[in-house]
Structure formats: structure tokens, C-alpha cells
Design an enzyme around this catalytic site. Sequence first.
Site, PDB file in Angstrom:
ATOM      1  N   HIS A  79      -6.425  23.957   0.010  1.00  0.00           N
ATOM      2  CA  HIS A  79      -5.807  24.354  -1.258  1.00  0.00           C
ATOM      3  C   HIS A  79      -5.172  23.193  -2.008  1.00  0.00           C
ATOM      4  CE1 HIS A  79      -5.536  28.731   0.445  1.00  0.00           C
ATOM      5  NE2 HIS A  79      -6.748  28.407   0.063  1.00  0.00           N
ATOM      6  N   CYS A  90      -4.050  14.767 -15.153  1.00  0.00           N
ATOM      7  CA  CYS A  90      -4.016  15.120 -16.575  1.00  0.00           C
ATOM      8  C   CYS A  90      -5.078  16.183 -16.867  1.00  0.00           C
ATOM      9  CB  CYS A  90      -4.277  13.870 -17.418  1.00  0.00           C
ATOM     10  SG  CYS A  90      -4.412  14.249 -19.181  1.00  0.00           S
ATOM     11  N   ALA A 103       5.406  29.190  16.052  1.00  0.00           N
ATOM     12  CA  ALA A 103       4.382  28.170  16.307  1.00  0.00           C
ATOM     13  C   ALA A 103       4.964  26.943  17.019  1.00  0.00           C
ATOM     14  CB  ALA A 103       3.738  27.757  14.987  1.00  0.00           C
ATOM     15  N   SER A 121      -1.556  34.663   7.636  1.00  0.00           N
ATOM     16  CA  SER A 121      -1.753  36.109   7.655  1.00  0.00           C
ATOM     17  C   SER A 121      -3.242  36.457   7.694  1.00  0.00           C
ATOM     18  CB  SER A 121      -1.070  36.752   6.447  1.00  0.00           C
ATOM     19  OG  SER A 121      -1.502  36.119   5.272  1.00  0.00           O
ATOM     20  N   ASN A 161      -1.998  24.889   3.551  1.00  0.00           N
ATOM     21  CA  ASN A 161      -0.703  24.463   3.015  1.00  0.00           C
ATOM     22  C   ASN A 161      -0.864  23.249   2.108  1.00  0.00           C
ATOM     23  OD1 ASN A 161       0.216  26.484   4.606  1.00  0.00           O
ATOM     24  ND2 ASN A 161       0.993  25.157   6.231  1.00  0.00           N
ATOM     25  N   CYS A 218      -1.555  10.084 -22.456  1.00  0.00           N
ATOM     26  CA  CYS A 218      -2.396  10.525 -23.583  1.00  0.00           C
ATOM     27  C   CYS A 218      -1.750  11.680 -24.349  1.00  0.00           C
ATOM     28  CB  CYS A 218      -3.791  10.923 -23.094  1.00  0.00           C
ATOM     29  SG  CYS A 218      -3.864  12.566 -22.351  1.00  0.00           S
TER      30      CYS A 218
HETATM   31  P1  OAD Z   1       1.334  34.024   4.436  1.00  0.00           P
HETATM   32  O1  OAD Z   1       2.701  33.954   3.854  1.00  0.00           O
HETATM   33  O2  OAD Z   1       0.400  35.042   3.911  1.00  0.00           O
HETATM   34  O3  OAD Z   1       1.429  34.256   5.999  1.00  0.00           O
HETATM   35  C1  OAD Z   1       2.287  33.536   6.829  1.00  0.00           C
HETATM   36  C2  OAD Z   1       2.024  33.986   8.250  1.00  0.00           C
HETATM   37  O4  OAD Z   1       2.820  33.198   9.115  1.00  0.00           O
HETATM   38  C3  OAD Z   1       2.401  35.452   8.530  1.00  0.00           C
HETATM   39  O5  OAD Z   1       1.330  36.071   9.246  1.00  0.00           O
HETATM   40  C4  OAD Z   1       3.658  35.361   9.401  1.00  0.00           C
HETATM   41  O6  OAD Z   1       3.702  36.414  10.357  1.00  0.00           O
HETATM   42  C5  OAD Z   1       3.441  34.026  10.093  1.00  0.00           C
HETATM   43  N1  OAD Z   1       4.667  33.310  10.507  1.00  0.00           N
HETATM   44  C6  OAD Z   1       5.854  33.219   9.867  1.00  0.00           C
HETATM   45  N2  OAD Z   1       6.688  32.395  10.525  1.00  0.00           N
HETATM   46  C7  OAD Z   1       6.006  31.916  11.602  1.00  0.00           C
HETATM   47  C8  OAD Z   1       6.310  31.007  12.658  1.00  0.00           C
HETATM   48  N3  OAD Z   1       7.500  30.400  12.757  1.00  0.00           N
HETATM   49  N4  OAD Z   1       5.349  30.761  13.584  1.00  0.00           N
HETATM   50  C9  OAD Z   1       4.133  31.384  13.514  1.00  0.00           C
HETATM   51  N5  OAD Z   1       3.794  32.251  12.546  1.00  0.00           N
HETATM   52  C10 OAD Z   1       4.702  32.517  11.595  1.00  0.00           C
HETATM   53  O7  OAD Z   1       0.715  32.548   4.319  1.00  0.00           O
HETATM   54  P2  OAD Z   1      -0.819  32.078   4.407  1.00  0.00           P
HETATM   55  O8  OAD Z   1      -1.587  32.864   5.382  1.00  0.00           O
HETATM   56  O9  OAD Z   1      -0.770  30.609   4.561  1.00  0.00           O
HETATM   57  O10 OAD Z   1      -3.021  30.318  -1.324  1.00  0.00           O
HETATM   58  O11 OAD Z   1      -1.317  32.428   2.964  1.00  0.00           O
HETATM   59  C11 OAD Z   1      -2.605  32.040   2.616  1.00  0.00           C
HETATM   60  C12 OAD Z   1      -2.687  31.688   1.170  1.00  0.00           C
HETATM   61  O12 OAD Z   1      -2.131  32.760   0.400  1.00  0.00           O
HETATM   62  C13 OAD Z   1      -1.855  30.500   0.736  1.00  0.00           C
HETATM   63  O13 OAD Z   1      -2.437  29.247   1.043  1.00  0.00           O
HETATM   64  C14 OAD Z   1      -1.770  30.718  -0.753  1.00  0.00           C
HETATM   65  C15 OAD Z   1      -1.618  32.230  -0.844  1.00  0.00           C
HETATM   66  O14 OAD Z   1      -2.438  32.811  -1.791  1.00  0.00           O
HETATM   67  C16 OAD Z   1      -3.012  29.691  -2.520  1.00  0.00           C
HETATM   68  O15 OAD Z   1      -1.977  29.398  -3.088  1.00  0.00           O
HETATM   69  C17 OAD Z   1      -4.359  29.362  -3.040  1.00  0.00           C
END
Ligand code: OAD
Length: 245
Positions: A121, A129, A232, A190, A104, A151
Site C-alpha cells: 500500500h 506532485c 504479535a 483482519s 502498512n 510547480c
Molecule cells: P485492520 O485494522 O483491519 O486489522 C488489524 C488486525 O490486527 C485485527 O485483526 C486485530 O485483531 C489485529 N491486532 C490488533 N492488535 C494486535 C496485536 N498487538 N497483535 C496481533 N494482532 C493484533 O488492519 P489491516 O488488516 O492491516 O488499506 O487492514 C488492511 C487494510 O485496510 C489497510 O492496509 C488499509 C485498510 O483499508 C489501505 O489503506 C489501502
Amino acid sequence: MSASPEIEEVVRHLLRAKSIAVLTGAGISAESGISTFRGKDGLWEKYDVEKLATPRGMYANPVYFWEWFEERRREMIKAKPNPAHLALAEMEKMFPDFWVITQNIDRLHQRAGSKHVLELHGNAFTIYCTRDGYRMETYEPLPAVPPFCACGAVMRPDVVLFEEMLNEEIFAKAFEKARSCDVFFSIGTSAVVYPAAYLPLEAKRNGAYLVEINTDETPLSRHADVVLSGKAGEILQKVMEHIQK
Ligand code: OAD
């Protein structure tokens, strides 16, 4: 209130652990009102993020990029740490070797009080800049987008965009923490974006007890020693209550 057998088992492992690592994703901030990426109501339902949030997308149309990014930044500025962030900050005080590895960019772990945080990330509040590298931190909404450096060049956020590499030093430290921990938590992610998604598997391969906390099943679920299914904030609060007994 008595805890479920799963939570009791997690707490037993925690109390024996010397070293703990936690991978967090957008789901941990969902209870703070920040949009996740995937799933219903996820950001990707609304925007073509993979086109927009690339270096090419940003340079081609900095106004469009920044309008989208500033909307997210303002959501993060307004958000407050929720019980999940607070529970992890409390846990850090109980264990000498405790690390949060987050995907995050919202800084909510630090705002909750966590000190050992590895931002895989980057973060949304440091901007730099694109010409001379001048960096600054701002926790206020930007008065205009895109922001410009003195600049004259456009500035960008210090986040990892699609098609960009992670900071090697930070990832190496996260990898080392995953390999050497006794308990690894994967919370609200996820678990489909690499290389972050290697971390829980690497931890497990090196003998860690792997705990997943998620509202839904993920590709990691079948590898976890225990899956605590639900929000969570609620689950981590229960874990903390049981540890403190
Ligand atoms: P996702 O949006 O892919 O996944 C969020 C996860 O949280 C899902 O598996 C949901 O089931 C779960 N979820 C939602 N609400 C919840 C809660 N209250 N308690 C527990 N779990 C819950 O997000 P990320 O896995 O963080 O990268 O995505 C990874 C990366 O994908 C991000 O950092 C971003 C994106 O590409 C970049 O921007 C480089």
C-alpha cells in the site's frame, strides 16, 4: 521457559523451510502505538475514511485530507519498531529466502532492519506532485498542509487510496513469494482487504504451512494450520527464543 506445543510445531516447520513469506497488517504496529483501522479504537470509529481517503476526496478537499493524513504521519514518525518488527528482522537473517509483505505504510519493518520488504500500500514518507510527478522523501512533520510542489500543484502521499489499484509489479512479486513459500505467516491483519487477503490462501493452496498470529479471530483463522492467539510482539519473541535454542 518451555514453549507451547503450537509454537514448537511452528518452529519445526520453520527449521525445515527454505522459503518464508509474512503478510503483516495494522495489528503488528499496534504495540508501537499506531492506530489500527477496524475494531474498537480503530481509525474508522473516528473518521469517515472511505470518503476521505479516496482520490476524489483528496482532490475535492486537499486541506481536510492532509490534516487527517499528517496526523497519522506524525503518529508514525514518533513510533518505534516493537518486538514483533524486530523479531521478523532477526528471522530474515536466519533464512536466505525471507520476505515481509506489508499492508502498512509506516516503514517500521525497514526501521527494525528488514531488507526484503514489499509495501503493498505504499508508504507515508514519500510524497509526489500530482502534476509533474516530482518525488521526495520526508521523515519530518510537514511545516504546512497541503504540501505544494515548486510547480505550484498540490502533492500527495505515495500510498494506495481507496478505489486505487495496487502497484502491479509489487503485487506480482508478493504473489510469487506467497505461491512458492514453505511457511506463510499472516500477522495482525483482519484479512478482509483484497487483493492482500488472497495471499495467505494462495500460499496454502500451493502447499505452504499457514500460521496466523492475531489477538482476535479473523475469516482466515479457519484456513490456518495453526492460530497463535495473542499479541504479535509477545508471540514472535517466543518463536525466536525457541528457534535459537
Ligand atoms: P485492520 O485494522 O483491519 O486489522 C488489524 C488486525 O490486527 C485485527 O485483526 C486485530 O485483531 C489485529 N491486532 C490488533 N492488535 C494486535 C496485536 N498487538 N497483535 C496481533 N494482532 C493484533 O488492519 P489491516 O488488516 O492491516 O488499506 O487492514 C488492511 C487494510 O485496510 C489497510 O492496509 C488499509 C485498510 O483499508 C489501505 O489503506 C489501502
